[in-house]
Design an enzyme around this catalytic site. Structure first.
Site, short mmCIF file in Angstrom:
data_model
loop_
_atom_site.label_atom_id
_atom_site.label_comp_id
_atom_site.label_asym_id
_atom_site.label_seq_id
_atom_site.Cartn_x
_atom_site.Cartn_y
_atom_site.Cartn_z
N GLU A 50 24.57 -55.55 44.42
CA GLU A 50 25.63 -56.33 45.08
C GLU A 50 27.00 -55.71 44.80
O GLU A 50 27.90 -55.76 45.64
CB GLU A 50 25.56 -57.80 44.64
N HIS A 55 24.77 -53.17 39.67
CA HIS A 55 23.95 -54.09 40.47
C HIS A 55 24.16 -53.76 41.95
O HIS A 55 25.27 -53.40 42.36
CB HIS A 55 24.36 -55.53 40.17
N GLU A 95 15.39 -52.84 40.56
CA GLU A 95 15.57 -53.96 41.48
C GLU A 95 15.56 -53.45 42.92
O GLU A 95 16.62 -53.04 43.43
CB GLU A 95 16.90 -54.65 41.22
N GLY A 128 17.04 -61.75 46.16
CA GLY A 128 17.48 -62.96 46.86
C GLY A 128 16.74 -63.24 48.15
O GLY A 128 17.17 -64.05 48.96
N ASN A 133 20.78 -63.75 35.42
CA ASN A 133 22.04 -63.31 36.03
C ASN A 133 22.52 -64.44 36.95
O ASN A 133 21.98 -64.65 38.02
CB ASN A 133 21.76 -62.02 36.84
N TRP A 134 23.54 -65.14 36.47
CA TRP A 134 24.00 -66.32 37.22
C TRP A 134 24.87 -65.95 38.42
O TRP A 134 25.24 -66.82 39.21
CB TRP A 134 24.81 -67.25 36.31
N LYS A 135 25.24 -64.67 38.52
CA LYS A 135 26.11 -64.22 39.61
C LYS A 135 27.37 -65.12 39.69
O LYS A 135 27.86 -65.56 38.64
CB LYS A 135 25.34 -64.17 40.93
N SER A 169 13.67 -61.54 43.17
CA SER A 169 12.87 -62.72 43.53
C SER A 169 11.78 -63.07 42.52
O SER A 169 10.68 -63.48 42.92
CB SER A 169 12.28 -62.55 44.93
P1 PGA Z 1 17.06 -62.75 42.57
O1 PGA Z 1 18.19 -61.76 42.02
O2 PGA Z 1 16.17 -63.08 41.40
O3 PGA Z 1 17.80 -63.93 43.10
O4 PGA Z 1 16.31 -61.99 43.64
C1 PGA Z 1 17.90 -60.75 41.10
C2 PGA Z 1 19.14 -59.98 40.78
O5 PGA Z 1 19.97 -59.80 41.68
O6 PGA Z 1 19.33 -59.52 39.64
#
Ligand code: PGA
Length: 249
Positions: A97, A95, A162, A168, A8-10, A207
């Site tokens: 976020e 997600h 998650e 993150g 997931n490149w966000k 992470s």
């Molecule tokens: P991360 O993100 O690996 O940077 O913790 C995972 C995600 O948000 O899918």
């Protein structure tokens, strides 16, 4: 069941840097994709640019969201049909976020899941507890609610566990925590879904790094991993994707 590795490149990547990263991953993915399914979810702006390259390397094309409605006056939004039209195969929904920054709730996510299915996209639905809900009974109640409210009973996509506190932060959940949460989630899925629970892949995300990917991917019940930060470097993403496979040794 084959495990799936999703990057997931966000909100990262421009035309050139995105193509370079995808190319580097694609060039080395052959032996890995014999054993595992690999999907990259770049930002919307790179989907059509990367589609042919990823298809050539047998990598699935993922998006990071879609709108719940089929079409309409929604400035700035992207529909499931538009994604399908570009050759997108998977879409990440719910997600944390998006739940946090775009105020998405379970009911909206469920509508997105249904819309995605209508257009042949495989939804990857994210669930997870916050730091304050880490304690077992609170976390279980929260996760069960997310499952029953986000997933229609005939859901046939992928679930991603998650924990919000692990995203993150550099602090992945422990193997024991992942194992017990996944056992709970598989159980909750089998109670909620009409379909056979075993057909639902449950990924872990938060992470994930190359150093601990092999132990995470060895946890019973893990259907793969959803990788954020570490998917922005070909070396670390490939390290995760091949972790624990015989070819890595
Ligand atoms: P991360 O993100 O690996 O940077 O913790 C995972 C995600 O948000 O899918």
């Amino acid at each position: 069941m084959r495990q799936m590795i999703i990057g997931n490149w966000k909100m990262h990547g421009l035309l050139q840097t995105g193509a370079e990263l995808a190319q580097e991953i694609g060039a080395a993915i052959g032996p890995i994709s014999d054993a595992r399914d690999v999907v990259l979810a770049p930002p919307f702006t790179l989907l059509s640019h990367l589609a042919p390259l990823l298809a050539r390397h047998g990598i699935g094309l993922g998006a990071q969201d879609c709108h719940a409605d089929a079409e309409g006056a929604y400035t700035g939004d992207i529909s499931a049909e538009m994604l399908a039209d570009l050759g997108v195969s998977h879409v990440i929904l719910g997600h944390s976020e998006r739940r946090e920054h775009h105020h998405e709730n379970n009911a909206l996510i469920r509508r997105k899941v249904q819309r995605a299915r209508e257009h042949g996209l495989c939804p990857v639905v994210c669930v997870g507890e916050s730091e304050q809900q880490k304690e077992d009974t609170l976390a279980q109640a929260w996760l069960a609610k997310q499952i029953t409210e986000c997933l229609p009973r005939d859901f046939d996509g992928i679930l991603a566990y998650e924990p919000i506190w692990a995203i993150g932060t550099g602090k992945a959940a422990t193997q024991q925590d992942i194992e017990s949460r996944l056992a709970f989630l598989h159980d909750a899925l089998s109670q909620h879904l009409e379909t056979d629970d075993k057909s639902t892949r449950v990924l872990y995300g938060g992470s994930v790094k190359p150093e601990d990917a092999a132990s995470i991917l060895a946890v019973p019940g893990v259907g793969g991993v959803l990788v954020g930060g570490a998917s922005l470097s070909a070396r670390s993403f490939l390290g995760i994707a091949q972790a624990g496979l015989p070819l890595a040794s």
